[in-house]
Design an enzyme around this catalytic site. Structure first.
Site, PDB file in Angstrom:
ATOM      1  N   GLN A 193      -7.072 -83.822  19.985  1.00  0.00           N
ATOM      2  CA  GLN A 193      -7.099 -83.713  21.642  1.00  0.00           C
ATOM      3  C   GLN A 193      -6.285 -85.092  21.915  1.00  0.00           C
ATOM      4  O   GLN A 193      -6.589 -86.137  21.525  1.00  0.00           O
ATOM      5  CB  GLN A 193      -8.441 -83.889  22.241  1.00  0.00           C
ATOM      6  CG  GLN A 193      -8.473 -83.906  23.698  1.00  0.00           C
ATOM      7  CD  GLN A 193      -9.843 -83.886  24.595  1.00  0.00           C
ATOM      8  OE1 GLN A 193     -10.906 -83.956  23.796  1.00  0.00           O
ATOM      9  NE2 GLN A 193      -9.814 -83.742  25.467  1.00  0.00           N
ATOM     10  N   HIS A 223      -8.712 -78.271  28.345  1.00  0.00           N
ATOM     11  CA  HIS A 223      -7.676 -77.291  28.301  1.00  0.00           C
ATOM     12  C   HIS A 223      -7.939 -76.403  27.098  1.00  0.00           C
ATOM     13  O   HIS A 223      -8.211 -76.986  25.985  1.00  0.00           O
ATOM     14  CB  HIS A 223      -6.221 -77.941  28.019  1.00  0.00           C
ATOM     15  CG  HIS A 223      -6.039 -78.952  27.259  1.00  0.00           C
ATOM     16  ND1 HIS A 223      -6.470 -80.583  27.151  1.00  0.00           N
ATOM     17  CD2 HIS A 223      -5.546 -78.928  25.844  1.00  0.00           C
ATOM     18  CE1 HIS A 223      -6.157 -81.145  26.191  1.00  0.00           C
ATOM     19  NE2 HIS A 223      -5.520 -80.026  25.344  1.00  0.00           N
TER      20      HIS A 223
HETATM   21  P1  5GP Z   1      -4.316 -81.309  22.934  1.00  0.00           P
HETATM   22  O1  5GP Z   1      -3.305 -81.954  21.782  1.00  0.00           O
HETATM   23  O2  5GP Z   1      -4.867 -82.382  23.756  1.00  0.00           O
HETATM   24  O3  5GP Z   1      -5.298 -80.357  22.561  1.00  0.00           O
HETATM   25  O4  5GP Z   1      -3.172 -80.611  23.692  1.00  0.00           O
HETATM   26  C1  5GP Z   1      -2.266 -81.255  24.774  1.00  0.00           C
HETATM   27  C2  5GP Z   1      -1.088 -80.317  24.945  1.00  0.00           C
HETATM   28  O5  5GP Z   1      -0.533 -80.701  25.834  1.00  0.00           O
HETATM   29  C3  5GP Z   1      -0.172 -80.356  23.772  1.00  0.00           C
HETATM   30  O6  5GP Z   1       0.109 -79.280  23.103  1.00  0.00           O
HETATM   31  C4  5GP Z   1       1.410 -80.923  24.408  1.00  0.00           C
HETATM   32  O7  5GP Z   1       2.277 -80.474  24.065  1.00  0.00           O
HETATM   33  C5  5GP Z   1       0.876 -80.705  26.027  1.00  0.00           C
HETATM   34  N1  5GP Z   1       1.265 -81.307  26.985  1.00  0.00           N
HETATM   35  C6  5GP Z   1       1.468 -83.006  26.947  1.00  0.00           C
HETATM   36  N2  5GP Z   1       1.992 -83.334  28.089  1.00  0.00           N
HETATM   37  C7  5GP Z   1       2.255 -82.228  28.797  1.00  0.00           C
HETATM   38  C8  5GP Z   1       3.346 -81.999  30.042  1.00  0.00           C
HETATM   39  O8  5GP Z   1       3.530 -82.964  30.811  1.00  0.00           O
HETATM   40  N3  5GP Z   1       3.582 -80.721  30.406  1.00  0.00           N
HETATM   41  C9  5GP Z   1       3.210 -79.854  29.399  1.00  0.00           C
HETATM   42  N4  5GP Z   1       3.452 -78.459  30.042  1.00  0.00           N
HETATM   43  N5  5GP Z   1       2.406 -79.732  28.486  1.00  0.00           N
HETATM   44  C10 5GP Z   1       2.106 -81.304  28.273  1.00  0.00           C
END
Ligand code: 5GP
Ligand code: ZN
Length: 112
Positions: free
Chosen positions: A92, A98
Protein backbone atom coordinates in the site's frame (compact mmCIF):
# COMPACT_ATOMS: atom_id res chain seq x y z
CA UNK A 1 -6.18 17.08 4.48
CA UNK A 2 -3.03 16.41 2.49
CA UNK A 3 -4.23 13.22 0.79
CA UNK A 4 -3.71 12.51 -2.91
CA UNK A 5 -6.93 10.55 -3.37
CA UNK A 6 -9.01 13.09 -1.39
CA UNK A 7 -7.71 15.67 -3.88
CA UNK A 8 -8.61 13.44 -6.82
CA UNK A 9 -12.08 12.87 -5.31
CA UNK A 10 -12.50 16.64 -4.93
CA UNK A 11 -11.35 17.29 -8.51
CA UNK A 12 -8.31 19.26 -7.30
CA UNK A 13 -6.01 16.79 -9.08
CA UNK A 14 -7.01 15.50 -12.50
CA UNK A 15 -7.77 11.86 -13.14
CA UNK A 16 -9.28 9.83 -15.97
CA UNK A 17 -12.67 9.28 -14.42
CA UNK A 18 -14.46 6.03 -15.21
CA UNK A 19 -17.53 6.39 -13.02
CA UNK A 20 -18.73 8.37 -10.03
CA UNK A 21 -21.67 8.93 -7.73
CA UNK A 22 -22.17 10.69 -4.40
CA UNK A 23 -20.23 8.06 -2.45
CA UNK A 24 -17.48 6.67 -4.66
CA UNK A 25 -15.22 7.51 -7.60
CA UNK A 26 -13.60 5.13 -10.09
CA UNK A 27 -10.64 6.28 -12.21
CA UNK A 28 -7.82 4.85 -14.31
CA UNK A 29 -4.61 3.97 -12.45
CA UNK A 30 -1.78 6.25 -13.59
CA UNK A 31 0.64 3.28 -13.88
CA UNK A 32 -1.56 0.45 -15.15
CA UNK A 33 -0.40 -3.02 -14.15
CA UNK A 34 -2.82 -4.71 -16.58
CA UNK A 35 -4.78 -3.68 -19.71
CA UNK A 36 -7.63 -2.72 -17.37
CA UNK A 37 -6.49 -1.14 -14.10
CA UNK A 38 -9.14 0.94 -12.39
CA UNK A 39 -9.06 2.29 -8.83
CA UNK A 40 -12.28 2.67 -6.85
CA UNK A 41 -12.25 4.93 -3.82
CA UNK A 42 -14.75 6.17 -1.27
CA UNK A 43 -15.04 9.97 -1.42
CA UNK A 44 -14.89 9.90 2.38
CA UNK A 45 -11.32 9.59 3.69
CA UNK A 46 -10.58 6.17 5.19
CA UNK A 47 -6.84 5.53 5.46
CA UNK A 48 -7.04 1.86 4.49
CA UNK A 49 -8.62 -1.49 5.25
CA UNK A 50 -6.84 -1.43 8.59
CA UNK A 51 -9.02 1.56 9.56
CA UNK A 52 -12.31 -0.01 8.43
CA UNK A 53 -15.10 0.01 11.00
CA UNK A 54 -18.55 -1.59 11.14
CA UNK A 55 -20.02 1.71 9.95
CA UNK A 56 -18.13 1.20 6.66
CA UNK A 57 -19.54 -2.27 5.93
CA UNK A 58 -22.05 -1.15 3.33
CA UNK A 59 -19.55 1.16 1.62
CA UNK A 60 -16.95 -1.62 1.42
CA UNK A 61 -19.46 -4.00 -0.14
CA UNK A 62 -20.56 -1.31 -2.56
CA UNK A 63 -16.97 -0.65 -3.70
CA UNK A 64 -16.52 -4.34 -4.50
CA UNK A 65 -19.86 -4.71 -6.27
CA UNK A 66 -19.11 -1.65 -8.39
CA UNK A 67 -15.70 -3.13 -9.26
CA UNK A 68 -17.53 -6.22 -10.55
CA UNK A 69 -19.98 -3.98 -12.42
CA UNK A 70 -17.12 -2.13 -14.15
CA UNK A 71 -15.51 -5.49 -14.99
CA UNK A 72 -18.73 -6.44 -16.79
CA UNK A 73 -18.76 -3.12 -18.63
CA UNK A 74 -15.14 -3.66 -19.71
CA UNK A 75 -16.13 -7.17 -20.85
CA UNK A 76 -13.49 -8.89 -18.73
CA UNK A 77 -15.15 -12.20 -19.47
CA UNK A 78 -11.95 -14.19 -18.94
CA UNK A 79 -11.78 -13.09 -15.32
CA UNK A 80 -10.32 -10.29 -13.30
CA UNK A 81 -8.90 -9.54 -9.88
CA UNK A 82 -10.16 -7.21 -7.16
CA UNK A 83 -7.29 -6.28 -4.82
CA UNK A 84 -6.90 -4.21 -1.69
CA UNK A 85 -3.33 -3.74 -0.52
CA UNK A 86 -3.39 -3.19 3.24
CA UNK A 87 -0.26 -1.80 4.84
CA UNK A 88 3.37 -1.44 3.78
CA UNK A 89 4.20 -5.17 3.49
CA UNK A 90 1.33 -5.55 1.00
CA UNK A 91 2.58 -2.60 -1.03
CA UNK A 92 0.00 0.00 0.00
CA UNK A 93 1.50 3.30 -1.12
CA UNK A 94 -1.51 5.65 -0.94
CA UNK A 95 -3.17 5.77 2.47
CA UNK A 96 -6.70 6.43 1.29
CA UNK A 97 -8.63 3.18 0.94
CA UNK A 98 -8.81 1.98 -2.66
CA UNK A 99 -9.88 -1.13 -4.51
CA UNK A 100 -7.89 -2.17 -7.59
CA UNK A 101 -9.76 -3.74 -10.50
CA UNK A 102 -7.23 -5.55 -12.70
CA UNK A 103 -8.00 -7.52 -15.83
CA UNK A 104 -7.32 -8.19 -19.46
CA UNK A 105 -4.41 -10.58 -19.00
CA UNK A 106 -3.82 -13.89 -17.20
CA UNK A 107 -2.63 -13.48 -13.61
CA UNK A 108 -0.48 -15.73 -11.52
CA UNK A 109 -1.10 -16.96 -7.99
CA UNK A 110 0.16 -16.41 -5.36
CA UNK A 111 0.73 -12.70 -5.96
CA UNK A 112 4.26 -11.44 -5.38
P1 5GP B 1 -1.37 0.92 -3.67
O1 5GP B 1 0.05 0.61 -4.01
O2 5GP B 1 -1.47 1.93 -2.54
O3 5GP B 1 -2.24 -0.28 -3.44
O4 5GP B 1 -2.00 1.59 -4.97
C1 5GP B 1 -1.85 2.93 -5.28
C2 5GP B 1 -2.09 3.06 -6.75
O5 5GP B 1 -2.31 4.42 -7.05
C3 5GP B 1 -0.92 2.61 -7.62
O6 5GP B 1 -1.34 1.57 -8.50
C4 5GP B 1 -0.50 3.87 -8.36
O7 5GP B 1 -0.11 3.63 -9.70
C5 5GP B 1 -1.75 4.72 -8.29
N1 5GP B 1 -1.50 6.15 -8.28
C6 5GP B 1 -0.58 6.82 -7.53
N2 5GP B 1 -0.66 8.14 -7.76
C7 5GP B 1 -1.65 8.32 -8.67
C8 5GP B 1 -2.20 9.48 -9.31
O8 5GP B 1 -1.80 10.61 -9.07
N3 5GP B 1 -3.21 9.28 -10.19
C9 5GP B 1 -3.69 8.02 -10.47
N4 5GP B 1 -4.67 7.93 -11.36
N5 5GP B 1 -3.20 6.91 -9.90
C10 5GP B 1 -2.19 7.06 -9.00
ZN1 ZN C 1 -8.00 10.76 1.56
Amino acid sequence: MDCLFCKIAAGQIASRKVWEDARILAFEDIHPAAPTHILLIPKQHISGMDAAEAAHDELLGYLQRMAAQLARERKLTGGYRIVVNAGPDAGQSVFHLHVHLLGGRPMSWPPG
